[in-house]
Design a protein around this motif. Structure first.
Motif, PDB file in Angstrom:
ATOM      1  N   LYS A  72      24.549  -9.932  17.187  1.00 14.56           N
ATOM      2  CA  LYS A  72      24.345 -11.172  16.411  1.00 14.56           C
ATOM      3  C   LYS A  72      23.144 -11.982  16.941  1.00 14.56           C
ATOM      4  O   LYS A  72      23.252 -13.173  17.214  1.00 14.56           O
ATOM      5  N   MET A  73      22.033 -11.320  17.070  1.00 12.36           N
ATOM      6  CA  MET A  73      20.803 -11.975  17.550  1.00 12.36           C
ATOM      7  C   MET A  73      20.186 -12.822  16.446  1.00 12.36           C
ATOM      8  O   MET A  73      20.444 -12.612  15.263  1.00 12.36           O
ATOM      9  N   SER A  74      19.335 -13.749  16.848  1.00 11.98           N
ATOM     10  CA  SER A  74      18.562 -14.514  15.869  1.00 11.98           C
ATOM     11  C   SER A  74      17.437 -13.619  15.356  1.00 11.98           C
ATOM     12  O   SER A  74      17.132 -12.578  15.952  1.00 11.98           O
ATOM     13  N   TYR A  75      16.801 -14.036  14.275  1.00 14.18           N
ATOM     14  CA  TYR A  75      15.692 -13.252  13.721  1.00 14.18           C
ATOM     15  C   TYR A  75      14.579 -13.082  14.762  1.00 14.18           C
ATOM     16  O   TYR A  75      14.037 -11.996  14.935  1.00 14.18           O
ATOM     17  N   ALA A  76      14.243 -14.160  15.443  1.00 13.17           N
ATOM     18  CA  ALA A  76      13.149 -14.126  16.414  1.00 13.17           C
ATOM     19  C   ALA A  76      13.475 -13.195  17.577  1.00 13.17           C
ATOM     20  O   ALA A  76      12.632 -12.400  18.009  1.00 13.17           O
ATOM     21  N   THR A  77      14.701 -13.269  18.091  1.00 17.34           N
ATOM     22  CA  THR A  77      15.094 -12.425  19.223  1.00 17.34           C
ATOM     23  C   THR A  77      15.130 -10.957  18.815  1.00 17.34           C
ATOM     24  O   THR A  77      14.654 -10.086  19.542  1.00 17.34           O
ATOM     25  N   ALA A  78      15.673 -10.663  17.625  1.00 14.76           N
ATOM     26  CA  ALA A  78      15.723  -9.281  17.133  1.00 14.76           C
ATOM     27  C   ALA A  78      14.311  -8.742  16.912  1.00 14.76           C
ATOM     28  O   ALA A  78      14.027  -7.591  17.239  1.00 14.76           O
ATOM     29  N   ALA A  79      13.443  -9.578  16.379  1.00 16.18           N
ATOM     30  CA  ALA A  79      12.057  -9.146  16.136  1.00 16.18           C
ATOM     31  C   ALA A  79      11.370  -8.793  17.450  1.00 16.18           C
ATOM     32  O   ALA A  79      10.672  -7.780  17.545  1.00 16.18           O
ATOM     33  N   LYS A  80      11.568  -9.608  18.442  1.00 13.10           N
ATOM     34  CA  LYS A  80      10.959  -9.346  19.748  1.00 13.10           C
ATOM     35  C   LYS A  80      11.536  -8.066  20.348  1.00 13.10           C
ATOM     36  O   LYS A  80      10.823  -7.256  20.926  1.00 13.10           O
ATOM     37  N   TYR A  81      12.840  -7.864  20.193  1.00 14.34           N
ATOM     38  CA  TYR A  81      13.526  -6.702  20.754  1.00 14.34           C
ATOM     39  C   TYR A  81      13.021  -5.390  20.141  1.00 14.34           C
ATOM     40  O   TYR A  81      12.802  -4.418  20.844  1.00 14.34           O
ATOM     41  N   ILE A  82      12.842  -5.374  18.818  1.00 13.53           N
ATOM     42  CA  ILE A  82      12.409  -4.116  18.170  1.00 13.53           C
ATOM     43  C   ILE A  82      10.897  -4.026  17.970  1.00 13.53           C
ATOM     44  O   ILE A  82      10.394  -3.031  17.486  1.00 13.53           O
ATOM     45  N   GLY A  83      10.183  -5.090  18.349  1.00 11.34           N
ATOM     46  CA  GLY A  83       8.720  -5.053  18.257  1.00 11.34           C
ATOM     47  C   GLY A  83       8.196  -5.207  16.844  1.00 11.34           C
ATOM     48  O   GLY A  83       7.161  -4.630  16.497  1.00 11.34           O
ATOM     49  N   LYS A  84       8.908  -5.945  16.043  1.00  7.01           N
ATOM     50  CA  LYS A  84       8.470  -6.219  14.672  1.00  7.01           C
ATOM     51  C   LYS A  84       8.318  -7.726  14.503  1.00  7.01           C
ATOM     52  O   LYS A  84       8.661  -8.501  15.386  1.00  7.01           O
ATOM     53  N   SER A  85       7.814  -8.138  13.333  1.00  9.68           N
ATOM     54  CA  SER A  85       7.643  -9.564  13.083  1.00  9.68           C
ATOM     55  C   SER A  85       8.966 -10.195  12.653  1.00  9.68           C
ATOM     56  O   SER A  85       9.878  -9.515  12.183  1.00  9.68           O
ATOM     57  N   LYS A  86       9.039 -11.498  12.811  1.00  3.24           N
ATOM     58  CA  LYS A  86      10.231 -12.244  12.416  1.00  3.24           C
ATOM     59  C   LYS A  86      10.446 -12.136  10.906  1.00  3.24           C
ATOM     60  O   LYS A  86      11.575 -12.013  10.434  1.00  3.24           O
ATOM     61  N   THR A  87       9.350 -12.151  10.142  1.00  2.00           N
ATOM     62  CA  THR A  87       9.468 -12.054   8.685  1.00  2.00           C
ATOM     63  C   THR A  87       9.996 -10.678   8.263  1.00  2.00           C
ATOM     64  O   THR A  87      10.733 -10.574   7.289  1.00  2.00           O
ATOM     65  N   PHE A  88       9.626  -9.633   9.011  1.00  4.36           N
ATOM     66  CA  PHE A  88      10.146  -8.290   8.732  1.00  4.36           C
ATOM     67  C   PHE A  88      11.660  -8.293   8.882  1.00  4.36           C
ATOM     68  O   PHE A  88      12.384  -7.812   8.006  1.00  4.36           O
ATOM     69  N   VAL A  89      12.137  -8.826   9.985  1.00 10.64           N
ATOM     70  CA  VAL A  89      13.578  -8.857  10.252  1.00 10.64           C
ATOM     71  C   VAL A  89      14.294  -9.683   9.187  1.00 10.64           C
ATOM     72  O   VAL A  89      15.305  -9.255   8.611  1.00 10.64           O
ATOM     73  N   ARG A  90      13.783 -10.866   8.894  1.00 16.53           N
ATOM     74  CA  ARG A  90      14.408 -11.743   7.904  1.00 16.53           C
ATOM     75  C   ARG A  90      14.471 -11.061   6.536  1.00 16.53           C
ATOM     76  O   ARG A  90      15.503 -11.077   5.859  1.00 16.53           O
ATOM     77  N   LYS A  91      13.360 -10.427   6.132  1.00 17.02           N
ATOM     78  CA  LYS A  91      13.303  -9.766   4.828  1.00 17.02           C
ATOM     79  C   LYS A  91      14.391  -8.719   4.693  1.00 17.02           C
ATOM     80  O   LYS A  91      15.121  -8.689   3.690  1.00 17.02           O
ATOM     81  N   TRP A  92      14.565  -7.857   5.688  1.00 17.87           N
ATOM     82  CA  TRP A  92      15.508  -6.753   5.551  1.00 17.87           C
ATOM     83  C   TRP A  92      16.952  -7.193   5.754  1.00 17.87           C
ATOM     84  O   TRP A  92      17.863  -6.619   5.148  1.00 17.87           O
ATOM     85  N   VAL A  93      17.169  -8.227   6.526  1.00 21.04           N
ATOM     86  CA  VAL A  93      18.524  -8.756   6.657  1.00 21.04           C
ATOM     87  C   VAL A  93      18.948  -9.393   5.333  1.00 21.04           C
ATOM     88  O   VAL A  93      20.054  -9.145   4.833  1.00 21.04           O
ATOM     89  N   VAL A  94      18.081 -10.194   4.755  1.00 17.51           N
ATOM     90  CA  VAL A  94      18.378 -10.833   3.464  1.00 17.51           C
ATOM     91  C   VAL A  94      18.560  -9.768   2.380  1.00 17.51           C
ATOM     92  O   VAL A  94      19.489  -9.847   1.561  1.00 17.51           O
ATOM     93  N   ARG A  95      17.704  -8.760   2.362  1.00 16.90           N
ATOM     94  CA  ARG A  95      17.817  -7.681   1.375  1.00 16.90           C
ATOM     95  C   ARG A  95      19.145  -6.953   1.532  1.00 16.90           C
ATOM     96  O   ARG A  95      19.812  -6.633   0.568  1.00 16.90           O
TER      97      ARG A  95
END
Length: 161
Positions: free
Chosen positions: A22-45
């Motif tokens: 249950k990470m935040s978008y920013a923490t997950a993005a940093k963890y997988i090496g992607k952008s915050k917008t990438f994480v947000r987009k696919w979680v919302v999708r």
């Protein structure tokens, strides 16, 4: 599973999955090496569609109908020597206004051949006669006594001396 889907699923797992951290978008993005917008987009999708697939009917919509499609293919199939510009003009006469790039992409997609336009004009009759006259004038010249040079090279060569 491709790397594209794996990173999408990883983003969803890290943020929203019940067994995930249950990470935040920013923490997950940093963890997988992607952008915050990438994480947000696919979680919302994922929340809305329950999948991380691309949405259907994406991409550029064709400007022409099936009838127009047939017209383009028929024109270039029956006239293999037709250049793209000539084909474009003939299609415009029939009321179909399409760019050269679109015609070229369309023909490539359907494996239809076309002729490229000539990069430079061919010799005119006047040029051919002038060349023949020059050749006749110089037919008996002793070419071993003639020095050929490039103007740019000869100018530099003269300046150095």
């Amino acid at each position: 599973m491709s790397a594209v889907y794996a990173s999408r699923f990883e983003a969803v797992f890290l943020c929203k999955h019940p067994k995930g951290p249950k990470m935040s978008y920013a923490t997950a993005a940093k963890y997988i090496g992607k952008s915050k917008t990438f994480v947000r987009k696919w979680v919302v999708r994922y929340e809305s569609t329950k999948t991380v697939d691309d949405l259907p009917d994406r991409g550029v919509k064709r400007k022409f109908s099936e009838k127009d499609n047939k017209q383009i293919l028929t024109l270039f199939s029956k006239n293999p020597g037709l250049s793209l510009r000539q084909g474009q003009m003939k299609l415009e006469e029939k009321g179909l206004n399409i760019s050269l790039d679109t015609i070229q992409r369309h023909l490539q997609a359907h494996d239809v051949k076309w002729r490229s336009t000539i990069k430079k004009p061919l010799l005119t009759e006047k040029h051919a006669k002038a060349r023949l006259a020059w050749a006749k004038e110089n037919i008996n010249r002793d070419w071993s006594k003639v020095i050929f040079s490039d103007e740019a090279f000869s100018d530099d060569f003269v300046k150095d001396k």
